[in-house]
Design an enzyme around this catalytic site. Structure first.
Site, PDB file in Angstrom:
ATOM      1  N   SER A 169       0.833  -1.202   0.000  1.00 55.60           N
ATOM      2  CA  SER A 169       0.000   0.000   0.000  1.00 55.60           C
ATOM      3  C   SER A 169       0.872   1.258   0.000  1.00 55.60           C
ATOM      4  CB  SER A 169      -0.961  -0.043   1.187  1.00 55.60           C
ATOM      5  OG  SER A 169      -1.988   0.921   1.063  1.00 55.60           O
ATOM      6  N   ASP A 267      -9.422  -4.334  -5.790  1.00 61.35           N
ATOM      7  CA  ASP A 267      -8.789  -3.138  -5.247  1.00 61.35           C
ATOM      8  C   ASP A 267      -8.959  -1.966  -6.209  1.00 61.35           C
ATOM      9  OD1 ASP A 267      -7.217  -1.308  -3.921  1.00 61.35           O
ATOM     10  OD2 ASP A 267      -5.347  -2.455  -4.086  1.00 61.35           O
ATOM     11  N   HIS A 303      -7.946  -4.917  -1.314  1.00 66.86           N
ATOM     12  CA  HIS A 303      -6.713  -4.308  -0.823  1.00 66.86           C
ATOM     13  C   HIS A 303      -6.292  -4.874   0.536  1.00 66.86           C
ATOM     14  CE1 HIS A 303      -3.889  -0.877  -1.003  1.00 66.86           C
ATOM     15  NE2 HIS A 303      -4.006  -0.861   0.314  1.00 66.86           N
TER      16      HIS A 303
END
Length: 386
Positions: A169, A267, A303
């Site tokens: 991330s 995501d 995610h």
């Protein structure tokens, strides 16, 4: 964490000035509420008490407080061979989570065990108290510290020729930018870059991508992602900033020899990761090698799924892909049974190739992305992940 929420303000509730669910909220008056966090876990040099991994905390810079947790796998260390080094930078949208929290302690420990690498998990300063670029400065300080091998574990066990930068991330974004910065210096040789569900964005939506319309299921809406960068930079930078919308000349400057980019099908950031991998394939001179750029796609996942569901089969396959990437010897050919395919899509029960979507086809005329071995984890037990 499955989807954004709509808040209803009660009469006695504080006014929320910034809502970046599921990460952070800021209230009128400046109070910060970090939503995504897990308990602190203490380090211990007793490997037997920590599933075969000794851990130790170090201070990298006393003036800023930048520190790290080191993970030394006892079995690998006992062989007497020098170990690869993974400098890991955690995610959390630049504003939450920690190298010392349970989530990232467990993940880094698993990474050390499975790869046989010495993992250096960086504790960097968080926004909004410490706006970006502090996180980048801290990662840069950590890289210089690791490269110096001043620490006794690094001097005794680290192989300076097998250095990897990894992160997820926001951490994936940070290590990418750290690798770009390192390309103009000669104090460290970075073999590989691992970026999982990386945070990259831009002012304009990518056409025919998930960025245009929220599907009602993905963890983030495009509008939430739009607000992240201005918030963590204290309003000084917009979504056109090169650190989240990389320039081709910076991509081409990378001097590492291999890159693994992992994305998740649900995501909202997936197409940015796919686009970056494609641009690396085109822009980087070293990417002529068929194993240079690996794209791993986890289907039916969102995610950061691997952090919060580490025993899931797709998490196991993603981990095994990273393990093979770290342990791949670039100077030696892969066995015939492990030759790569153009792209790896990860299911809970199988891996298979999938035709490129029209959205991917529009991203800079996407070139084929080299994948990981076709049999990533058939002999592994998912319970070994943690």
């Amino acid at each position: 964490m499955s989807s954004p929420v709509v808040l209803s303000k009660k009469d006695n509730e504080e006014d929320i000035t910034v809502d970046l669910y599921p990460f952070i909220r800021e209230y009128k008056g400046g109070r910060i509420q970090r939503l995504l966090r897990s308990p602190f876990v203490a380090a211990s040099e007793d490997a037997a008490a920590n599933r075969g991994v000794a851990t130790r905390d170090v201070v990298i810079d006393k003036t800023t407080g930048v520190s790290a947790r080191l993970f030394l796998p006892s079995v690998a260390a006992a062989t007497g061979e020098r170990l690869p080094v993974i400098m890991y930078v955690h995610g959390g949208s630049f504003c939450t989570e920690s190298a010392f929290c349970r989530t990232y302690h467990n993940y880094a420990r698993s990474l050390a065990t499975r790869t046989g690498a010495l993992v250096v998990s960086v504790e960097y300063r968080l926004a909004p108290e410490h706006p970006v670029p502090r996180a980048y400065d801290d990662a840069w300080a950590a890289l210089q510290w690791v490269a110096s091998r001043f620490d006794p574990w690094l001097s005794s066990y680290a192989d300076p020729g097998r250095m990897f930068l990894a992160g997820d991330s926001a951490g994936g974004n940070i290590v990418y930018n750290t690798a770009v910065r390192a390309a103009s210096h000669d104090f460290v040789d970075i073999e590989g870059l691992v970026i999982v569900h990386p945070y990259f964005w831009g002012v304009e939506r990518l056409s025919a991508s998930c960025e245009t319309v929220w599907d009602g299921v993905a963890m983030f809406t495009p509008e939430v992602v739009d607000r992240v960068w201005p918030f963590v930079t204290a309003g000084r930078l917009g979504n056109d900033d090169r650190r989240i919308n990389p320039l081709d000349e910076e991509i081409s400057s990378l001097t590492c020899r291999r890159v693994l980019v992992a994305i998740a099908e649900k995501d909202i950031l997936r197409d940015r990761g796919r686009r970056l991998a494609a641009r690396m394939r085109v822009c980087c001179a070293w990417a002529d090698d068929e194993n240079a750029v690996t794209l791993v796609v986890s289907e039916a996942e969102d995610h950061g799924f691997h952090l919060y569901n580490p025993l899931r089969a797709t998490s196991e396959i993603l981990m095994e892909s990273i393990v093979q990437f770290i342990n791949q010897r670039t100077a030696l050919p892969l066995p015939a049974a492990l030759l790569p395919e153009p792209e790896l899509h990860l299911h809970a029960s199988q891996t298979r190739k999938k035709k490129a979507s029209s959205a991917a086809a529009e991203m800079d005329s996407v070139h084929p992305i080299i994948g990981v071995p076709t049999r990533p984890s058939m002999t592994r037990n998912t319970t070994s992940c943690l």
